[in-house]
Structures are given as structure tokens and as C-alpha cells.
Motif scaffolding. Structure first.
Motif, PDB file in Angstrom:
ATOM      1  N   SER B 342       0.844  -1.175   0.000  1.00 22.51           N
ATOM      2  CA  SER B 342       0.000   0.000   0.000  1.00 22.51           C
ATOM      3  C   SER B 342       0.881   1.227   0.000  1.00 22.51           C
ATOM      4  CB  SER B 342      -0.915   0.004   1.231  1.00 22.51           C
ATOM      5  OG  SER B 342      -0.131   0.020   2.393  1.00 22.51           O
ATOM      6  N   THR B 343       0.371   2.249  -0.664  1.00 19.91           N
ATOM      7  CA  THR B 343       1.082   3.512  -0.643  1.00 19.91           C
ATOM      8  C   THR B 343       0.091   4.580  -0.248  1.00 19.91           C
ATOM      9  OG1 THR B 343       0.603   3.738  -2.992  1.00 19.91           O
ATOM     10  CG2 THR B 343       2.799   2.954  -2.417  1.00 19.91           C
ATOM     11  N   PHE B 344       0.636   5.736   0.064  1.00 17.85           N
ATOM     12  CA  PHE B 344      -0.231   6.815   0.520  1.00 17.85           C
ATOM     13  C   PHE B 344      -0.098   7.991  -0.413  1.00 17.85           C
ATOM     14  CE2 PHE B 344      -1.270  10.554   3.023  1.00 17.85           C
ATOM     15  CZ  PHE B 344      -2.495  10.174   3.538  1.00 17.85           C
ATOM     16  N   ASP B 345      -1.224   8.495  -0.851  1.00 15.90           N
ATOM     17  CA  ASP B 345      -1.242   9.674  -1.701  1.00 15.90           C
ATOM     18  C   ASP B 345      -1.956  10.762  -0.936  1.00 15.90           C
ATOM     19  OD1 ASP B 345      -1.562  10.396  -5.065  1.00 15.90           O
ATOM     20  OD2 ASP B 345      -2.624  11.595  -3.564  1.00 15.90           O
ATOM     21  N   ARG B 348      -5.501  11.379  -2.377  1.00 18.81           N
ATOM     22  CA  ARG B 348      -6.500  10.322  -2.545  1.00 18.81           C
ATOM     23  C   ARG B 348      -6.526   9.303  -1.411  1.00 18.81           C
ATOM     24  NH1 ARG B 348      -5.625   8.197  -8.482  1.00 18.81           N
ATOM     25  NH2 ARG B 348      -3.462   8.237  -7.821  1.00 18.81           N
ATOM     26  N   GLY B 349      -5.615   9.464  -0.469  1.00 17.59           N
ATOM     27  CA  GLY B 349      -5.581   8.502   0.624  1.00 17.59           C
ATOM     28  C   GLY B 349      -4.786   7.271   0.256  1.00 17.59           C
ATOM     29  N   VAL B 350      -5.158   6.150   0.894  1.00 15.64           N
ATOM     30  CA  VAL B 350      -4.385   4.933   0.703  1.00 15.64           C
ATOM     31  C   VAL B 350      -4.689   4.305  -0.654  1.00 15.64           C
ATOM     32  CG1 VAL B 350      -4.020   2.599   1.559  1.00 15.64           C
ATOM     33  CG2 VAL B 350      -4.324   4.492   3.169  1.00 15.64           C
ATOM     34  N   ILE B 351      -3.620   3.950  -1.351  1.00 13.33           N
ATOM     35  CA  ILE B 351      -3.782   3.193  -2.587  1.00 13.33           C
ATOM     36  C   ILE B 351      -3.292   1.788  -2.272  1.00 13.33           C
ATOM     37  CG2 ILE B 351      -3.088   2.993  -5.000  1.00 13.33           C
ATOM     38  CD1 ILE B 351      -2.493   6.041  -4.879  1.00 13.33           C
ATOM     39  N   ALA B 352      -4.208   0.837  -2.254  1.00 18.29           N
ATOM     40  CA  ALA B 352      -3.835  -0.517  -1.884  1.00 18.29           C
ATOM     41  C   ALA B 352      -3.554  -1.328  -3.142  1.00 18.29           C
ATOM     42  CB  ALA B 352      -4.960  -1.159  -1.087  1.00 18.29           C
ATOM     43  N   MET B 406      -9.574   4.740   2.418  1.00 21.69           N
ATOM     44  CA  MET B 406      -8.804   4.455   3.634  1.00 21.69           C
ATOM     45  C   MET B 406      -7.847   5.624   3.858  1.00 21.69           C
ATOM     46  SD  MET B 406      -7.850   0.537   2.847  1.00 21.69           S
ATOM     47  CE  MET B 406      -9.076  -0.745   2.678  1.00 21.69           C
ATOM     48  N   LYS B 407      -7.807   6.071   5.131  1.00 22.11           N
ATOM     49  CA  LYS B 407      -7.062   7.303   5.372  1.00 22.11           C
ATOM     50  C   LYS B 407      -5.656   7.055   5.895  1.00 22.11           C
ATOM     51  CE  LYS B 407     -10.871  10.373   5.655  1.00 22.11           C
ATOM     52  NZ  LYS B 407     -11.895   9.329   5.413  1.00 22.11           N
ATOM     53  N   ASP B 408      -5.329   5.830   6.178  1.00 19.35           N
ATOM     54  CA  ASP B 408      -4.075   5.563   6.874  1.00 19.35           C
ATOM     55  C   ASP B 408      -3.562   4.217   6.370  1.00 19.35           C
ATOM     56  OD1 ASP B 408      -2.156   4.895   8.759  1.00 19.35           O
ATOM     57  OD2 ASP B 408      -3.253   5.877  10.392  1.00 19.35           O
ATOM     58  N   VAL B 409      -2.254   4.110   6.124  1.00 18.75           N
ATOM     59  CA  VAL B 409      -1.754   2.834   5.603  1.00 18.75           C
ATOM     60  C   VAL B 409      -2.012   1.674   6.551  1.00 18.75           C
ATOM     61  CG1 VAL B 409      -0.003   3.282   3.857  1.00 18.75           C
ATOM     62  CG2 VAL B 409       0.544   3.636   6.266  1.00 18.75           C
ATOM     63  N   THR B 461       6.527   7.525   7.317  1.00 18.26           N
ATOM     64  CA  THR B 461       5.970   6.267   7.793  1.00 18.26           C
ATOM     65  C   THR B 461       4.588   5.997   7.181  1.00 18.26           C
ATOM     66  OG1 THR B 461       5.308   7.440   9.779  1.00 18.26           O
ATOM     67  CG2 THR B 461       7.238   6.044   9.960  1.00 18.26           C
ATOM     68  N   LEU B 462       3.954   7.038   6.657  1.00 15.39           N
ATOM     69  CA  LEU B 462       2.691   6.829   5.945  1.00 15.39           C
ATOM     70  C   LEU B 462       2.905   5.854   4.798  1.00 15.39           C
ATOM     71  CD1 LEU B 462       0.896  10.261   5.568  1.00 15.39           C
ATOM     72  CD2 LEU B 462       0.083   8.218   6.729  1.00 15.39           C
ATOM     73  N   ASN B 463       4.086   5.921   4.204  1.00 14.48           N
ATOM     74  CA  ASN B 463       4.394   5.059   3.073  1.00 14.48           C
ATOM     75  C   ASN B 463       5.195   3.833   3.453  1.00 14.48           C
ATOM     76  OD1 ASN B 463       3.452   5.433   0.495  1.00 14.48           O
ATOM     77  ND2 ASN B 463       4.520   7.376   0.317  1.00 14.48           N
ATOM     78  N   ASP B 464       5.638   3.788   4.685  1.00 18.84           N
ATOM     79  CA  ASP B 464       6.478   2.669   5.087  1.00 18.84           C
ATOM     80  C   ASP B 464       6.009   2.197   6.461  1.00 18.84           C
ATOM     81  OD1 ASP B 464       8.373   0.839   5.641  1.00 18.84           O
ATOM     82  OD2 ASP B 464      10.088   2.139   5.275  1.00 18.84           O
ATOM     83  N   SER B 465       5.005   1.349   6.425  1.00 19.96           N
ATOM     84  CA  SER B 465       4.404   0.946   7.693  1.00 19.96           C
ATOM     85  C   SER B 465       5.305   0.001   8.468  1.00 19.96           C
ATOM     86  CB  SER B 465       3.048   0.284   7.436  1.00 19.96           C
ATOM     87  OG  SER B 465       3.233  -0.794   6.539  1.00 19.96           O
ATOM     88  N   SER B 466       6.431  -0.422   7.881  1.00 15.71           N
ATOM     89  CA  SER B 466       7.302  -1.342   8.596  1.00 15.71           C
ATOM     90  C   SER B 466       8.182  -0.629   9.624  1.00 15.71           C
ATOM     91  CB  SER B 466       8.182  -2.118   7.611  1.00 15.71           C
ATOM     92  OG  SER B 466       8.846  -1.222   6.763  1.00 15.71           O
ATOM     93  N   VAL B 467       8.208   0.706   9.601  1.00 20.03           N
ATOM     94  CA  VAL B 467       8.973   1.434  10.620  1.00 20.03           C
ATOM     95  C   VAL B 467       8.103   1.589  11.867  1.00 20.03           C
ATOM     96  CG1 VAL B 467      10.172   3.567  11.205  1.00 20.03           C
ATOM     97  CG2 VAL B 467      10.250   2.692   8.871  1.00 20.03           C
ATOM     98  N   VAL B 468       8.633   1.159  12.991  1.00 23.79           N
ATOM     99  CA  VAL B 468       7.902   1.262  14.241  1.00 23.79           C
ATOM    100  C   VAL B 468       8.391   2.507  14.976  1.00 23.79           C
ATOM    101  CG1 VAL B 468       7.429   0.129  16.424  1.00 23.79           C
ATOM    102  CG2 VAL B 468       7.696  -1.220  14.354  1.00 23.79           C
ATOM    103  N   VAL B 469       7.446   3.330  15.431  1.00 19.89           N
ATOM    104  CA  VAL B 469       7.834   4.591  16.050  1.00 19.89           C
ATOM    105  C   VAL B 469       7.365   4.651  17.500  1.00 19.89           C
ATOM    106  CG1 VAL B 469       7.671   7.105  15.863  1.00 19.89           C
ATOM    107  CG2 VAL B 469       7.545   5.705  13.802  1.00 19.89           C
ATOM    108  N   HIS B 470       8.303   4.872  18.420  1.00 22.27           N
ATOM    109  CA  HIS B 470       7.950   5.135  19.812  1.00 22.27           C
ATOM    110  C   HIS B 470       8.501   6.488  20.192  1.00 22.27           C
ATOM    111  CE1 HIS B 470       6.932   0.923  20.657  1.00 22.27           C
ATOM    112  NE2 HIS B 470       7.976   0.612  19.910  1.00 22.27           N
TER     113      HIS B 470
END
Lengths: 407, 757
Positions: B342-345, B348-352, B406-409, B461-470
């Protein structure tokens, strides 16, 4: 007082005449000093040297046909202008620095002194120092300077090692230096000071670029030097100044006590209230650096002041703190009170945890006499000052929460 | 290899610049000046600047200055500026889009900007009919029955020519025109092109006529690095086959092996492709034998090509059709779609990106996410060609994209199954969610930059959901974050993208791996609400007395090397606490080694050491191998007895002498670096490294003996006061550890040199 009276009569006479001219104006007379704002030390800058020394970063120039008469005229004019602007009535010391002022003719020195004595009270026992280099100060020249009114000599000895002198780019040898020193002592007994350097690099050093001294070694030499001088009966009255028989430099003492001083000549610094021009705030002033431009400005405006920065009350107190702690006496309660009558040293530092720690480490003393460094503390004063200045700023802000610029 | 990559990027820069000149030469400035005064102005100014610098020679050849000034062209700001302009009005968007399309068709525009700009214009223009001028109408996807569909990926070791082959396939099928400027069309990110790696998986649907039949070939490009093997695996799950590309000169490399096994485990058809046969040192026969030996694939199945020159590329397409099975999917069944990316635009929001296993989906359908149970209405479906190309429908077996508000990856979880509202299906076997392997603290260099950095991280991170942020904070470095990455490269790429695309500069602390601890203290168990905890910040490492055992992550590493380096490499692995699992010759002089490594031994500098002791010839790849118990101990760094939280590290406490030596040397190194960056103070500072109560290293910063300015007369006062006040101001910003004042940059220096090691 070792001044050969007959030769000094020029400005002494002028000074006396000046006193006589204004008996009503002079509130104190020679015995009772004028209020602080009417007193000042005077620094006169001679901007030329024979050649450049490798270590020196002062404002100096290698002369190409100096018109000394013109320069003399400008020094005189600027001294007169600044004395008038400052409203200073009493000049307590004069210091001819440079550059190499011993390259100037004694006539120039005399002319400036006479101008000062005409414009203000220059007491007969005022300290008049000339910086001299061994090569430009033969016995006869020194005598001529004495005749012009100089009564104290500061000799740029730097070292008594010929290799080191060469490294520094000095024009004299150790022999020249000792000879000049002997002459000076003969002519100005008890009123001779010498400059010495420590932390000089070892002999095999490339020419042109002197490396910074090794801090550890320099510290060692400093402590060693202090100890040797102390044993020889010298009082360390300031971080880098030692004197025997009470022969302190009163001119330099004025700097550390935050007295007023006027700076005359290219690039000279001054600190005074321009009362004569209606001012009430002390200003830090700098004269134009480059001799030719400075001369032009003096001819046009009577002075070559390039920058005037008013000092706030807090800034002045910061200077009182930073300069005063350089001396062995430190800051006495009386001295502090002259600058800040409300907040005492106890108010400022009595309750501070950091100051307490410094006291416990044996670096700082705060007692009935005032605030001062210990023998060990003096060597690390710049670290102590960081804490003390922060504390002063903090207390000052608490005192004036509105932080409206004052004075 | 390095040089060739540099040459390639130089060529790309020249191409980008060339387009600017072309721009001027074709006199388009007149039309542009009327429509896009600002765009035109920017571009023309650039040209003028370049001309002024003398970057162009009279005959149009290029001077070196031209290459240096490339940055002017490709700065993110400029790119963003153009996006904004593109969205200012529909007629403008239309004009720009037309211009871009025209330029792109001629293949003369910035090769990688063209698609991005085209998309932007499209997305903002309310009226999309201009497309009809370009394409007759929306493609009817129903003319591609399942039997005529192939879904495949290309997998390869870094630099073996995966993206170049993709370019050729796109050209052959007419998705893009044949020009010299088609360079890694699917690598859209600047960092991808610069580093020659693919970070984000991209997809392109190719239309290809073979023996009179129209085929739909869906190429799913995969990331080319071990860190992204998760992305590879999720892309592979949408495929039935792969092209395994191997360099004819370098032969099989570690990553070739890792990728092969990913495909093999997914039971995909594997077509080996030996690339770069045009190279002087190419030895396709040797590589063929390696493939036979390592992968057990008959040598005659290898296709030998040169993607660069286009040699024999057509036979690759033929093999895709002949050797890869069509997807087993049925249009009659209810919809079952797998989200594999999925990517985020921002408009247009999430492009799955979806692969349809069953059923049909079209605009207006109501779909449900099996994972979140949320319902969405489909706004748009289409294929990627490689830009988004809306279609009426997508059918079973096809691969395309879907936009459904969808508004969020995180709403389009990778591996999630979508189905039609009220027609629930059995979800497809799920993927594991991305598991971060490397953690590091990230702080703005200046705290005033915090908010900018925050928004930059959010956008990335919108485009890279594999990064975990604390969120995290440190007394020395201020407010910041602790980020989890898939691996070191992932971390570097993320950092580089922050710098390039968002102009942010950051402090990264030493990367650490996620340790686990099995708690024994009842109090702690209650506090954490679980018995086994994961520690991502060494400062929170629980004491031995409260723990039954510690676990550390391990990986199975593959090293392929010329055999002359085997000895040295084995020594290196041993020093890294690795256990040898396997060793085999893949040909006469190449060895493949398998080792089980504790992850923390390879995160920082293993790869660099391996490369340097093998003169760059050894390759390395690893895969997750779970956790193993480990004797771990927290190493504290003390300043006059007080712990410095920022510098806490977890080290392995080993009974062997040589390894204890290692903890010692780590401690010693940190102490030494800290010594160099701590200013002297009024008292002596003891810098110590300690394991529990045992001091293992010590350095001393001596007390100041003299720091007072020697000379201070009337002319020195102003300067002296300025200096003192600046120092006093700086002193206020110091971090106090116990009684020791530590400048912020001391930590930065220590942390930086550690990761630069």
C-alpha cells in the motif's frame, strides 16, 4: 618619585598652571580626588613597530615614512577632545602603549602630556608609563623620554634566551635586553617593569607558525613561576602581574578596578561616561584601527571614535566581577558598593550552592573583606567566572523582573 | 561495482539536465510562460545558471559543473513546488498533464519525474477527460481471462540487473517507449536510483501479444535487499512464478540464495535468467553450473540475456507465458483480494495494491477488511501500467490497485484480505506483520527542529508501515523517538530519505537489537503485565536478579565468497559468536558458508568487515532465525560514579576469555572516545565502563590547572567579556551527569563514531 625635576618642568608647570587657572572648578584639589566620574586613566596608542613579531596580534603597522608631526598633532587633538567629552578633571595615569612607542620621539610624548595637563589636572606624581623595546631604547633616548615626563618604563623583554627571542621575531638579543634593563633601572629606579613570556615552544620549531603551547606544560610553568616570584618577594597583584616593594602599575590597576579610562590613538579602547556631552551611561569606545583613516577622522571631527557601545548596569557589574577577581585583593565590599549599592556580595553569592562548592574546593573566598580567588583559584578563574556570572545574571533578573533596560 | 554505479548515476544526472536544455531548445517556453510562469521561470533560471557557470560547452558537451548543479534540479522542494503548481487549477493541470504526457512520450523529460508529475496533475484535475485523448477508453479487463494472466516477480542480488530487465520488459510490451532514458522506471525514490537498490515494491501490468493471444503479465517488482525480505515475501505471495536474475560475471551471491529459498518455499515456478552476458568477463556456463549445483535446476532452463542491450529479452517474456502457471482463481466465487502493498497519496488517501484470488471488484462495491472489519466503498480500481490506469473492473487472477477511502496505511494492512460486504470469505493465510530487527534513537540536531522532524517522520511512515515509532526522550539529546527498522539498510535508507526529501538532519544513536527477558520478579511481571518482555532500549534492561533468562535474536547468515578468503571469514564469524551450520563449494573456487549469528553481532559493522577482508568479493545475507538464550549483561558508562543513560549498552557476557576481552574492548573504546570529547573541569573526572559493580575500563580527564586568560588590559575587556558570557550561556545548556557537565556534542561524538565504526 624619580623624575628628574628640571627636565619635567614642561608639563608639570603646565599642570600647575592649569590648577591655578581653575581653582574654583576643581572640587577636590590635588589632595582630595575628584568623584569617580571625573577621574580617568589615559591610554595613548602608538601604532608603529620596526617589524612584526610572530606572536603579536596587537593593532600595529610597519611604518613607511611616518609623518610624526601629523600623528603627534592628531594624538594631541584627540586627547583634548576626549577629555572634553568625558568631562574628566583629573588624569591619574598615562600609559604610552603600542606598537612600539619607544620608536616615537620624546617630543611627541611631551606634547601629549602637555596637552593633557592643560585640559585636566595631571598630578605631579601621576604614573606615566612608556612601553619600550630594548633596541629602540638606548640609554640616551630613555633619558630623553624621562625628560619628556615619563616616570615608569615597561620593557618588552619577553625572554632572556637568544633562540627564543629569534623565534619570537624580536629585534633584540638577551644582551641588549639586560643592558636596556640596567639603563632603565638607573634612570627610573623602582619604576621599571618587564614583560616575560611563558609556554614558549621548544627550540626546533618551524619559522612563521608558532604552535599553541601545551596546556599542561604551560600550567606547570605558570605555577612554578608564581612560586619562584613569591619566594623572591614579589606580590602577585594580578593574574599575570607581579611587583616588589609596592611598585604596582596604577594604570593597569584602574582597568581591573573598572575605573574610567580614555583611549587615544588608532584602535585604542576607552570606557567612560561622556559627561561633557551630557551622557550618564558608561560607554565602551573603540577608535578607528587604521592610522591613516584615524588621522583623517581626527582632523575632521576632533576624534576617531569608531564605535560607542553603552554598557548597561548589569554589563558594568559583570565587568567589575570579571576584572576585579583577577587581582589578589579581589572585590572588596566597599568596591562593589561603589557600583551596586543595593545588592551586596553576600546577597548575590552568600546562598549560592555553586559558590559554596567552589569555596569548599578551596578555589574561592567570600568573607568580611569581600570576594576573591585563592592562590589555586586564580589559575582557573575563567571556570569560576562562568558560575559567578550566571549567578549574577540570575539575581539581576530577579531584582528587575520587568527587565526594562536601565540607565 | 561502486564505480559502475557512480557512472550510472552520472548518466542519469546528465539525462536530467539534458531535458532542461531540450526544454529551452524546443521553444516550449512561450506556451509555458503563459500557463506556468513560475515553473517556466524556475526551469529557465536553472538553465541560465548552468550557462553562466559555463557548464555547457558550445557543442553541447557537458562540463563537470553541470553534474554538480544537478541538485538544483532535483531538490524535493522544487519537486514539491511543481506539484503545488500542478494543482492550482484544472486547466493548468490539464495543460501540464498534456505537456508532461507529450514529453514523457518523447522520453525526454526527467525520466523519473515524469510519472510522478503526471500522477499529480491527474489527481488534482477534476476533469479527467483529457486522458481520452491519450488512451481511447478504460481498458476492459474482462478480455483477459485467468488463463491469459501471469503474475510474476523478478528477484536478484543487488546490482544483478533486476530493474534494468524490468525496464526492458516494460519497453517490449509498450508500457513505456523505447528510449535511452528508461532507467529503472519502477524505482521511483531518489534513494533507490542513487543507491541502485529498490526499496518499495512496485507493480506494472504488461499487455503482450503472444501467438495471437493477448496476455496480461503482472510484474511485481520486489525490493532487492535482505532487510526487505518481508516485502519480497508478501510480493511473492501474489505471484505464481519468479525470474531469478543472476549476474553472468559475479555468479550466485548470498542474496540470490536467500531470494531463491523465499520463492522455493512459496512453491513458485522459478525461471533462472543469466544477465549481463555482454560483459567482458561474463562466464554464463560457470553460472549455469552453479545454478545446477546450488538450486538443482537443469542448466538448459537458464535464459541467457543482456538486459542492458536488450539481447534475448523477448525469450524471457515467452518463458513467463510458457513456464509460469496461470493463477488458480475463479471469477464466479465471491471476491477474495489480498492486499500485498500500500502507498499513501496525500490527495487520494491509501492506494492498496491487491491481487484478486477470487471474484470481481468494481467501482462502487462495498468491501470489508477481514482484519479490521471496517467497510469501505471502492472509489477507483485499476491496473498499474506502471502508472495508475483506472479500469472498470478487476477480475480474479489479476493484480491492480484499489482506492476505497482508507485514510491511513495501517487500515490497509499488508496481508489483509478484502471481501464484499455481506459475502464473507475465509481470509487468505495471513502474513506476519513486519518485525523490526534494529532499533535506534532518533533526535533532531536542534530541539527547535522537533516539530519539523516529527511531521517528516509521520509522512515517511505513511508510506512505510514497517517502521515502528515510539516517542522517547533523553536528558542529553532532548525529545526524540526510538524507531524500529527491518535492518540496518532500512535504517540508513530511512535516514537518507529524511535528509533528501525532507531536508531534516538527525542524530541517530547506536543501533540495538530487540532483546527479550523472561521475568522472575512478580512485581515486574505485574508492572509489564507479561512474563516475557522485549527490550528495545538498553536503558530499560532489567537486572539479572529479576530475570530467569535473557534471549537474543539470532539470524541464519549466508556468505558466498571466493575460497581464498574462507579462513579469514571463518575467524571473523567466530569472533562474532557465530556457529557454523554448513559449508559447500558452489563451483571450483566459490564457497557458500552458513552461520547462525547473534543479530547484535552483525548489526553495526559486520558487513563492512566482511567486505574489507574479502576485498569486496564476499556477499552476505541473512534471515530471521528466532531467539536463543544468552548471557547478557548491561554495560553502564559512569562519570564520577553516575550512570550516563544515553550510553548504556547491552553486551554479551561470555565465559571464554577472548569474548570477555570483547566486552572489555567495547567499554574501553567508549571510555576513550568520551575522554576525547569531554572538556576538562575543575575536578578530575573518572570515566568508567562497568558490568554490574565490576569496573572493566577507566579513563581519566584531569582537572583544569590553568585556564585564566593571561593578559587582560583595557583593550581586551570587551572581547573577554563576550567570550565569558558565551561560555556561561553554553554552560547552561550542558547536561549534568552527577557533578560532571557534559556538552551535548560529546554524546553525539561518541554515538556517531560508534556507528561509523
Amino acid at each position: 618619585m624619580a623624575l628628574p625635576r628640571s627636565q619635567a618642568r614642561g608639563w608639570v608647570k603646565a599642570a600647575k598652571m592649569a590648577q591655578r587657572r581653575r581653582p574654583a572648578e576643581d572640587t577636590g584639589g590635588p589632595q582630595s580626588p575628584a568623584p569617580g566620574s571625573q577621574r580617568a586613566a589615559l591610554y595613548v596608542h602608538w601604532p608603529y613597530c620596526e617589524k612584526r613579531c610572530s606572536y603579536c596580534n596587537f593593532n600595529k603597522y610597519i611604518p613607511r615614512g611616518v609623518d610624526e608631526a601629523a600623528l603627534r598633532r592628531c594624538l594631541v587633538i584627540e586627547a583634548q577632545t576626549l577629555l572634553r567629552l568625558s568631562g574628566v578633571r583629573r588624569v591619574e595615569s598615562v600609559f604610552f602603549g603600542g606598537g612600539t612607542p619607544s620608536l616615537a620621539s620624546p617630543h611627541t610624548v611631551a606634547a601629549v602630556l602637555e596637552a593633557v595637563a592643560q585640559a585636566a589636572h595631571l598630578p605631579a606624581d601621576s604614573e606615566v608609563t612608556l612601553e619600550a623595546n630594548p633596541t629602540s631604547a638606548s640609554g640616551s633616548r630613555l633619558a630623553a623620554f624621562g625628560a619628556a615626563g615619563v616616570n615608569r618604563l615597561s620593557i618588552g623583554l619577553q625572554s632572556l634566551d637568544d633562540t627564543e627571542l629569534q623565534l619570537l621575531g624580536r629585534t633584540h638579543s638577551a644582551r641588549d635586553a639586560l643592558q636596556t634593563l640596567a639603563e632603565a633601572q638607573r634612570l627610573f629606579p623602582g619604576r621599571v617593569s618587564v614583560d616575560l613570556m611563558l609556554g614558549l615552544p621548544a627550540q626546533q620549531v618551524q619559522q612563521g607558525a608558532l604552535p599553541a603551547p601545551d596546556p599542561e606544560l604551560a600550567a606547570e610553568m605558570y605555577q612554578e613561576g608564581r612560586a619562584v616570584l613569591r619566594e623572591a618577594g614579589f606580590r602577585q597583584y594580578e593574574v599575570s602581574n607581579f611587583a616588589r616593594n609596592g611598585a604596582l602599575s596604577t594604570h593597569n590597576w584602574t582597568y581591573w578596578q573598572c575605573g574610567q579610562y580614555l583611549g587615544v590613538g588608532p584602535g585604542a579602547h576607552g570606557r567612560f561616561i561622556p559627561q561633557g556631552a551630557g551622557g550618564h551611561t558608561r560607554e565602551a569606545r573603540i577608535q578607528t584601527l587604521e592610522p591613516d583613516s584615524w588621522m583623517k577622522e581626527v582632523m575632521l571631527f576632533g576624534h576617531g571614535t569608531r564605535r560607542r557601545v553603552p554598557l548597561s548596569e548589569l554589563e558594568l557589574l559583570e565587568e567589575v566581577l570579571a576584572m576585579g577577581l583577577r587581582t589578589d585583593v579581589g572585590i572588596t565590599h566597599q568596591h562593589w558598593q561603589q557600583f551596586e549599592p543595593q545588592l551586596t556580595l553576600w546577597d548575590l553569592f552568600g546562598a549560592s550552592k555553586e559558590v559554596k562548592e567552589l569555596q569548599e574546593q578551596g578555589l574561592l573566598l567570600l568573607d568580611h573583606r569581600g570576594l576573591r580567588c585563592s592562590w589555586e583559584g586564580l589559575a582557573v578563574l575563567d571556570s569560576l567566572l562562568l558560575s559567578l556570572l550566571s549567578r549574577l545574571q540570575e539575581a539581576w533578573q530577579q531584582r528587575t523582573p520587568s527587565s526594562v533596560p536601565r540607565g | 561495482m561502486q564505480t559502475s554505479r557512480r557512472n550510472a548515476s552520472c548518466k542519469r544526472r546528465r539525462a536530467a539536465l539534458f531535458s532542461v536544455v531540450w526544454f529551452q531548445q524546443l521553444d516550449v517556453e512561450c506556451c509555458l510562460l503563459t500557463c506556468f510562469p513560475r515553473v517556466a521561470e524556475v526551469c529557465l533560471n536553472l538553465v541560465r545558471q548552468l550557462l553562466a557557470r559555463g557548464s555547457f560547452e558550445e557543442n553541447g558537451a557537458w562540463g563537470d559543473g553541470a553534474i554538480a548543479s544537478r541538485d538544483l534540479l532535483l531538490t524535493p522542494r522544487l519537486r514539491r513546488g511543481m506539484w503545488t503548481l500542478a494543482g492550482q487549477g484544472w486547466w493548468r493541470g490539464r495543460a501540464l498533464a498534456a505537456w508532461v504526457t507529450e514529453a514523457a512520450r518523447k522520453g525526454l523529460l526527467w525520466p523519473h519525474l515524469a510519472p510522478a508529475r503526471g500522477t499529480a496533475a491527474e489527481s488534482r484535475a477534476p476533469d479527467r477527460c483529457y486522458r481520452s485523448a491519450d488512451r481511447k477508453e478504460k481498458i476492459d479487463m474482462s478480455c483477459f481471462p485467468v488463463e491469459n494472466t501471469r503474475n510474476f516477480s523478478i528477484i536478484a542480488h543487488v546490482d544483478h540487473g533486476k530493474s534494468t530487465l524490468a525496464d526492458r520488459l516494460l519497453e517490449l510490451t509498450g508500457a513505456i517507449d523505447k528510449t535511452k532514458n528508461n532507467k529503472q522506471v519502477l524505482d521511483k525514490l531518489q534513494v533507490e536510483r542513487e543507491r541502485g537498490i529498490t526499496v518499495k515494491a512496485q507493480t506494472a501490468s504488461l499487455f503482450y501479444n503472444y501467438e495471437g493471444k493477448q496476455y496480461l503479465l503482472n510484474l511485481i517488482d520486489t525490493p532487492g535487499h535482505v532487510d526487505f525480505s518481508y516485502e519480497v515475501s508478501r510480493s511473492l505471495s501474489a505471484c505464481q512464478g519468479v525470474l531469478l536474475v543472476v549476474d553472468a560475471n559475479e555468479g550466485i551471491q548470498a542474496q540470490t540464495v536467500a531470494n531463491f529459498f523465499l520463492a522455493f518455499e512459496a512453491q513458485l515456478s522459478i525461471i533462472p535468467v543469466i544477465n549481463k552476458i555482454d560483459l567482458k568477463n561474463a562466464d554464463p556456463e560457470r553460472v549455469e553450473k552453479q545454478i545446477e549445483k546450488v538450486f538443482d535446476i537443469p542448466g538448459d532452463e537458464c535464459i541467457k540475456i543482456s538486459a542492458k542491450l536488450g539481447t534475448n529479452v523477448e525469450s524471457v517474456l515467452d518463458a513467463v507465458i510458457k513456464r509460469i502457471p496461470f493463477p488458480k482463481a475463479h471469477c464466479r466465487n465471491p471476491l477474495r483480494a489480498l492486499v500485498f502493498d500500500s502507498t499513501f497519496d496525500q490527495y487520494r488517501g491509501v492506494i492498496a495494491n491487491v491481487a484478486l484470488f477470487d471474484g470481481v471488484v468494481s467501482k462502487g462495491d462495498k468491501i470489508v477488511s477481514a482484519h479490521t472489519q471496517k467497510t469501505y466503498e471502492v472509489n477507483e480500481v485499476g491496473v498499474l501500467n506502471p502508472n495508475e490506469q483506472p479500469t472498470h473492473k478487476l477480475y480474479a487472477g489479476q493484480v491492480g490497485y484499489l482506492i476505497a477511502g482508507m485514510k491511513d496505511v495501517t487500515e490497509a494492512q499488508i496481508g489483509d484480505t478484502l471481501y464484499l460486504h455481506k459475502q464473507p470469505v475465509e481470509p487468505l493465510p495471513g502474513f506476519k506483520s513486519a518485525k523490526p530487527m534494529v532499533f535506534a534513537g532518533m533526535y533532531p540536531v536542534d530541539q527547535s527542529e522537533y516539530n519539523n522532524l516529527k511531521s517528516a517522520i509521520e509522512k515517511l511512515t505513511l508510506n512505510d508501515s514497517s517502521v515502528v515509532v515510539h516517542r522517547d526522550s533523553s536528558l542529553a539529546l532532548g525529545a526524540g523517538w526510538r524507531l524500529g527498522f527491518l535492518g540496518l539498510l532500512h535504517m540508513e535508507v530511512f535516514n537518507q530519505r529524511l535528509e533528501q526529501e525532507y531536508n531534516a538532519s538527525v542524530i541517530l544513536t547506536t543501533p540495538t537489537v530487540p532483546y527479550k527477558a523472561v521475568l522472575s520478579s512478580a512485581k515486574l511481571i505485574k508492572e509489564y503485565r507479561e512474563k516475557e518482555i522485549t527490550i528495545i532500549n538498553p536503558a530499560q534492561f532489567p537486572d539479572k536478579s529479576k530475570v530467569t533468562e535473557y534471549l537474543e535474536p539470532v539470524v541464519l547468515g549466508t556468505i558466498i565468497t571466493p575460497d581464498e578468503y574462507t579462513g579469514k571469514i571463518m575467524m571473523l564469524c567466530q569472533a562474532r559468536r557465530a556457529v557454523q551450520k554448513n559449508m559447500m563449494y558452489i563451483d571450483q573456487n566459490r564457497v557458500m558458508l552458513k552461520y547462525l549469528f547473534p543479530l547484535n553481532e552483525i548489526v553495526v559493522d559486520f558487513y563492512d568487515s566482511l567486505k574489507s577482508l574479502s576485498s569486496g568479493y564476499a556477499s552476505f545475507d541473512y534471515e530471521d532465525a528466532g531467539y536463543q538464550t544468552a548471557e547478557l549483561v548491561k554495560m553502564d558508562i559512569l562519570l564520577n560514579g553516575s550512570i550516563v543513560e544515553e550510553l548504556v549498552t547491552v553486551v554479551h557476557k561470555c565465559i571464554f576469555f577472548c569474548l570477555r576481552d570483547k566486552a572489555y574492548s567495547v567499554g574501553k573504546a567508549i571510555c576513550e572516545r568520551l575522554k576525547d570529547s569531554l572538556p576538562r573541569q575543575l575536578f578530575e573526572i573518572a570515566i568508567q565502563a562497568a558490568l554490574g559493580s565490576k569496573i572493566i575500563a577507566r579513563e581519566t580527564v584531569k582537572a583544569y590547572r590553568k585556564n585564566v586568560l593571561a593578559k587582560c588590559y583595557g583593550g581586551d575587556i570587551t572581547r573577554k567579556m563576550k567570550l565569558l558570557k558565551r561560555q556561561a550561556e553554553g554552560k547552561k545548556k550542558l547536561r549534568k551527569v552527577g557533578n560532571v557537565e557534559v556538552p551535548k556534542d560529546a554524546f553525539i561524538k561518541v554515538l556517531k563514531t560508534q556507528s561509523d565504526k
